[in-house]
Design a protein around this motif. Sequence first.
Motif, PDB file in Angstrom:
ATOM      1  N   ALA A   1     -33.174 -48.248 -55.536  1.00 59.79           N
ATOM      2  CA  ALA A   1     -33.788 -48.249 -54.212  1.00 59.79           C
ATOM      3  C   ALA A   1     -35.102 -49.025 -54.207  1.00 59.79           C
ATOM      4  CB  ALA A   1     -34.016 -46.814 -53.740  1.00 59.79           C
TER       5      ALA A   1
ATOM      6  N   ASP B   1     -31.530 -45.951 -44.723  1.00 62.81           N
ATOM      7  CA  ASP B   1     -32.817 -45.504 -45.263  1.00 62.81           C
ATOM      8  C   ASP B   1     -33.615 -46.677 -45.799  1.00 62.81           C
ATOM      9  OD1 ASP B   1     -32.099 -42.899 -44.647  1.00 62.81           O
ATOM     10  OD2 ASP B   1     -31.237 -42.525 -46.634  1.00 62.81           O
ATOM     11  N   LEU B   2     -32.929 -47.594 -46.467  1.00 61.67           N
ATOM     12  CA  LEU B   2     -33.602 -48.769 -47.014  1.00 61.67           C
ATOM     13  C   LEU B   2     -34.212 -49.605 -45.892  1.00 61.67           C
ATOM     14  CD1 LEU B   2     -33.982 -50.129 -49.823  1.00 61.67           C
ATOM     15  CD2 LEU B   2     -32.005 -51.543 -49.269  1.00 61.67           C
TER      16      LEU B   2
ATOM     17  N   SER C   1     -28.600 -45.561 -58.294  1.00 62.65           N
ATOM     18  CA  SER C   1     -28.167 -44.323 -57.654  1.00 62.65           C
ATOM     19  C   SER C   1     -27.521 -44.684 -56.322  1.00 62.65           C
ATOM     20  CB  SER C   1     -29.349 -43.368 -57.438  1.00 62.65           C
ATOM     21  OG  SER C   1     -30.311 -43.964 -56.578  1.00 62.65           O
TER      22      SER C   1
ATOM     23  N   ILE D   1     -27.466 -45.003 -52.594  1.00 60.92           N
ATOM     24  CA  ILE D   1     -28.494 -45.071 -51.554  1.00 60.92           C
ATOM     25  C   ILE D   1     -27.849 -45.562 -50.259  1.00 60.92           C
ATOM     26  CG2 ILE D   1     -30.402 -45.475 -53.145  1.00 60.92           C
ATOM     27  CD1 ILE D   1     -30.224 -48.418 -52.573  1.00 60.92           C
TER      28      ILE D   1
END
Length: 367
Positions: A255, A221-222, A215, A217
Amino acid sequence: MPRPGDLPMVLAVAAGLGLVVALLGIGVMWRLRTRSIGVMMAVVVVVAVTATLAGVVAIIMKMIIEGPVKDFVLSVVAVGGLVGLGVAFVLARRVVSESRRLVDAVRAVPFTAPLGLPAELQTIANTLEEAYARERALEGARRELVAWVSHDLRTPLAGMRAMVEALEDGVVSDPLTVARYHAQIKLEVERLSGMVDDLFELSRIHAGALRLSRSRIGLADLVADTVAGAEPLARAKGVVLTAEAPASLPVEGDAGALGRALRNLVVNAIRHTPSDRTVVLRAGVDAEGMACLSVADCCGGIPEEDLPRVFEVAFRGEAARTPTADGGAGLGLAIAQGIVEAHDGVIGVVNDGPGCRFEIRLPLVAG
């Protein structure tokens, strides 16, 4: 004498006979497809000569060529056919001989690509040599992995057995000691469970059974999730963990899997960084337009001769990266490499300043 109107007829007859001969030749080659290359080449030459003879016979049947000229033409065609068969025979002998030389080399241990083969066979030989080298390297890595895992399993299992026997026999009855034994057993069980999980994940990667749920990402955020998960370990070790990540760096990937790969790098960096030093996690775009995640530590660097082996299974180094009590079986970097490559990315390591820098490069999603 030939007439102008005979040419279409001769061409039609010669083409028809040539097509019939070609179809018969293809049928024969199909029946002999498992035979020697020499036989196949002989069939090709015979088909070519037969098709030529068929055309000549068509001309003779139309009586365009008569008398001594006919004999000359037939003789030239026959000689050409014999020459073609002779050349095909010599070439076939050469190909068969070189093929047998390659087979003998393959059966030899260790395999070394013979030189002087025809181009296609030489390419096959060189490819086989590379494949055998990779196989030997993988076998060596497998043996090393078994040795490392056996060692890492034997030590905690022996300790747990001793503590369990002490508890069973009543040798230890003090409540504080019993509680300490229980805590230590729980800690060792968690370490062993983590090791088993790593082995299972690595086996899935090597078997090509890693299933990714891709998806869109964001790397910010990671990075944030990775820092949040590794912060307790860094705090306990006394290591300062910092992160720098722009908000708009989208990639296509799983993710969870990418988070595990990045977490392995960060945890590895924390474990080998002395207290009061820093581990820096950065996200950005490199000069080639690839999304780049880097983890820089203060481990003291990796010996140059060990850099190519860092991502090998069970490799943990002997100098700057000596295994610690909280270390695993040396599978984290190998797992990270497998995950990154499954995302069409690359992973690498270089010595940089007071330590080393691991980098993950992934295709950046446009827009």
